[in-house]
Design a protein around this motif. Structure first.
Motif, short mmCIF file in Angstrom:
data_model
loop_
_atom_site.label_atom_id
_atom_site.label_comp_id
_atom_site.label_asym_id
_atom_site.label_seq_id
_atom_site.Cartn_x
_atom_site.Cartn_y
_atom_site.Cartn_z
N VAL A 50 -10.71 -8.11 -5.42
CA VAL A 50 -9.95 -8.55 -6.60
C VAL A 50 -8.96 -7.46 -7.04
CG1 VAL A 50 -10.16 -9.26 -9.02
CG2 VAL A 50 -11.87 -9.99 -7.34
N LEU A 51 -9.31 -6.20 -6.77
CA LEU A 51 -8.51 -5.09 -7.29
C LEU A 51 -7.52 -4.54 -6.27
CD1 LEU A 51 -11.42 -3.12 -9.02
CD2 LEU A 51 -9.96 -4.88 -10.01
N PHE A 52 -7.53 -5.05 -5.05
CA PHE A 52 -6.76 -4.41 -3.99
C PHE A 52 -5.25 -4.34 -4.29
CE2 PHE A 52 -10.01 -5.25 -0.38
CZ PHE A 52 -10.73 -4.16 -0.82
N ASP A 53 -4.69 -5.37 -4.90
CA ASP A 53 -3.25 -5.36 -5.15
C ASP A 53 -2.84 -4.19 -6.04
OD1 ASP A 53 -2.83 -7.52 -3.60
OD2 ASP A 53 -2.62 -8.98 -5.23
N LYS A 54 -3.74 -3.74 -6.91
CA LYS A 54 -3.41 -2.64 -7.83
C LYS A 54 -3.96 -1.30 -7.38
CE LYS A 54 -1.37 -5.01 -11.17
NZ LYS A 54 0.02 -4.73 -11.61
N THR A 55 -4.92 -1.31 -6.46
CA THR A 55 -5.60 -0.05 -6.15
C THR A 55 -5.54 0.35 -4.68
OG1 THR A 55 -7.71 -1.17 -5.77
CG2 THR A 55 -7.23 -0.45 -8.02
N ASP A 56 -5.11 -0.56 -3.82
CA ASP A 56 -5.15 -0.26 -2.39
C ASP A 56 -4.05 0.74 -2.02
OD1 ASP A 56 -6.56 -0.59 -0.13
OD2 ASP A 56 -5.56 -2.41 0.55
N VAL A 57 -4.42 1.78 -1.30
CA VAL A 57 -3.45 2.75 -0.79
C VAL A 57 -3.56 2.78 0.73
CG1 VAL A 57 -3.42 4.18 -2.88
CG2 VAL A 57 -5.11 4.64 -1.10
N ILE A 58 -2.67 3.53 1.36
CA ILE A 58 -2.61 3.51 2.84
C ILE A 58 -3.96 3.90 3.43
CG2 ILE A 58 -1.51 4.53 4.86
CD1 ILE A 58 1.00 4.93 3.16
N ASP A 59 -4.58 4.94 2.86
CA ASP A 59 -5.83 5.46 3.44
C ASP A 59 -6.97 4.45 3.37
OD1 ASP A 59 -4.11 7.65 2.19
OD2 ASP A 59 -5.36 8.77 3.59
N THR A 60 -7.12 3.76 2.24
CA THR A 60 -8.20 2.79 2.12
C THR A 60 -7.94 1.55 2.98
OG1 THR A 60 -7.13 1.95 0.11
CG2 THR A 60 -8.96 3.51 -0.17
N PHE A 61 -6.66 1.16 3.08
CA PHE A 61 -6.31 0.00 3.91
C PHE A 61 -6.62 0.29 5.38
CE2 PHE A 61 -3.14 -2.02 6.66
CZ PHE A 61 -3.42 -3.36 6.39
N VAL A 62 -6.25 1.49 5.84
CA VAL A 62 -6.51 1.86 7.24
C VAL A 62 -8.01 1.97 7.50
CG1 VAL A 62 -6.22 3.71 8.93
CG2 VAL A 62 -4.29 3.01 7.51
N PHE A 63 -8.75 2.51 6.53
CA PHE A 63 -10.20 2.64 6.70
C PHE A 63 -10.86 1.28 6.89
CE2 PHE A 63 -14.45 2.78 4.71
CZ PHE A 63 -15.06 3.67 5.57
N VAL A 121 0.83 -1.21 0.00
CA VAL A 121 0.00 0.00 0.00
C VAL A 121 0.87 1.27 0.00
CG1 VAL A 121 -1.98 -1.12 1.04
CG2 VAL A 121 -0.28 -0.04 2.52
N THR A 122 2.04 1.19 0.65
CA THR A 122 2.95 2.35 0.61
C THR A 122 3.47 2.57 -0.80
OG1 THR A 122 3.62 1.91 2.91
CG2 THR A 122 5.03 3.34 1.61
N THR A 123 3.85 1.49 -1.46
CA THR A 123 4.33 1.61 -2.85
C THR A 123 3.22 2.11 -3.77
OG1 THR A 123 5.83 -0.25 -2.45
CG2 THR A 123 5.45 0.36 -4.73
N ASN A 124 2.02 1.54 -3.63
CA ASN A 124 0.90 2.00 -4.45
C ASN A 124 0.64 3.50 -4.26
OD1 ASN A 124 0.45 -0.47 -5.60
ND2 ASN A 124 -1.31 -1.00 -4.31
N THR A 125 0.62 3.93 -2.99
CA THR A 125 0.36 5.34 -2.70
C THR A 125 1.42 6.23 -3.35
OG1 THR A 125 -0.50 4.64 -0.55
CG2 THR A 125 -0.12 6.98 -0.85
N PHE A 126 2.67 5.83 -3.20
CA PHE A 126 3.78 6.62 -3.75
C PHE A 126 3.72 6.67 -5.28
CE2 PHE A 126 8.18 6.71 -5.38
CZ PHE A 126 8.58 7.94 -4.90
N LEU A 127 3.55 5.52 -5.92
CA LEU A 127 3.58 5.47 -7.39
C LEU A 127 2.37 6.20 -8.00
CD1 LEU A 127 4.81 1.82 -8.05
CD2 LEU A 127 6.12 3.95 -8.20
N TYR A 128 1.20 6.04 -7.38
CA TYR A 128 0.03 6.76 -7.91
C TYR A 128 0.25 8.27 -7.83
CZ TYR A 128 -3.24 2.96 -8.78
OH TYR A 128 -3.88 1.86 -9.31
#
Length: 288
Positions: free
Chosen positions: A231-244, A56-63
């Motif tokens: 199904v989409l979490f690996d590509k779309t999950d970011v820190i904020d959504t994971f914490v929520f 989720v940290t990598t996703n957040t950063f790359l997005y």
């Protein structure tokens, strides 16, 4: 005269910092913030032992890197194109149309996207069927989502972001443009040699400000578009959504505060490093 601004930032920006203490406590409503027991770094453990912290940290950063690059390029191009339009009313209408998506809520945007791409009755799949092609199940295809999220974010944001570049271009000395035109410089030479150099300070400042939030995901964007589609979490999950989602499950406010503290530390280190590099290049372009 600056007193109202000082009071505003003290109340809404500095006083809430004291709430970070929740990240180190087993918070409960009965004892309150001060009375809840201290737990050290236990609230941080849920994030790092989940196995999702790096993802989720990598996703957040790359997005956010993609948003900064794509949005700024499009905003500069559209601002320059808008200035070059000759019709005053056409320019105003075009600018208003581009600004309009910024005021649309993410809930509405999520429904619009669903109406376009859902498998059974989406507009895109309806067109695919009528043209004899196989429909695409985008909600079960993670590979499409990085491009889709970047596209939707650009559609909603560039109209507002373009205003900064538009203001910077409008502040240019028109006599310089007229002199270049008389000397035979075409529109591309004027943009390359006059407009873009003039925009460099604005670009640097806006990019630095964006870097300050590079580890914060836009919750509305990611949650309303993806919802709880695992199904989409690996590509779309970011820190904020994971914490929520974790907060909904555990009901532990301390864990949410710990994740927010983690994001703030990363953003602080990043903005300090970026500002230092800019200062080494040209101190006039740095934030501080």
């Amino acid at each position: 005269m600056s007193l109202p601004a000082v009071i505003f930032f003290f109340i809404f920006s500095y006083l809430p910092i004291a709430g970070l203490v929740i990240a180190f406590k087993q918070y409960n409503y009965h004892d309150g913030i001060l009375g809840s027991p201290w737990v050290g770094f236990d609230n941080f453990r849920f994030f790092f032992i989940s196995g999702k912290a790096l993802l989720v940290t990598t996703n957040t950063f790359l997005y956010n890197i993609a948003f900064i690059i794509v949005n700024n390029i499009l905003e500069i191009i559209l601002a320059i194109a808008l200035v070059e339009l000759t019709g005053k009313w056409f320019r105003k209408i075009t600018q208003s149309m581009m600004l309009l998506p910024y005021f649309v809520s993410w809930v509405t945007v999520g429904l619009l996207v669903y109406g376009f791409i859902n498998y059974d009755s989406g507009i895109i799949n309806g067109f695919m069927r009528t043209s004899g092609n196989e429909p695409i199940d985008i909600y079960n295809s993670p590979g499409y989502w990085p491009f889709l999220i970047i596209l939707v974010n650009a559609w909603k944001s560039i109209g507002y972001g373009m205003i900064y570049y538009l203001a910077a271009i409008m502040s240019m000395d028109t006599e310089v443009y007229e002199a270049a035109h008389i000397d035979g410089a075409n529109i591309f030479r004027r943009v390359w040699h006059l407009t873009l150099p003039h925009l460099v300070p604005t670009i640097v400042i806006l990019v630095l400000l964006a870097i300050g939030n590079i580890f914060r995901g836009d919750f509305g964007l990611f949650y309303q578009l993806v919802q709880n589609n695992g199904v989409l979490f690996d590509k779309t999950d970011v820190i904020d959504t994971f914490v929520f989602r974790s907060l909904l499950t555990t009901r532990e406010e301390g864990m949410a505060a710990a994740a927010g503290f983690y994001q703030s530390i990363l953003c602080f280190v990043t903005i300090i490093a970026a500002n230092y590099m800019v200062k080494k290049y040209d101190k006039d372009y740095s934030l501080f």
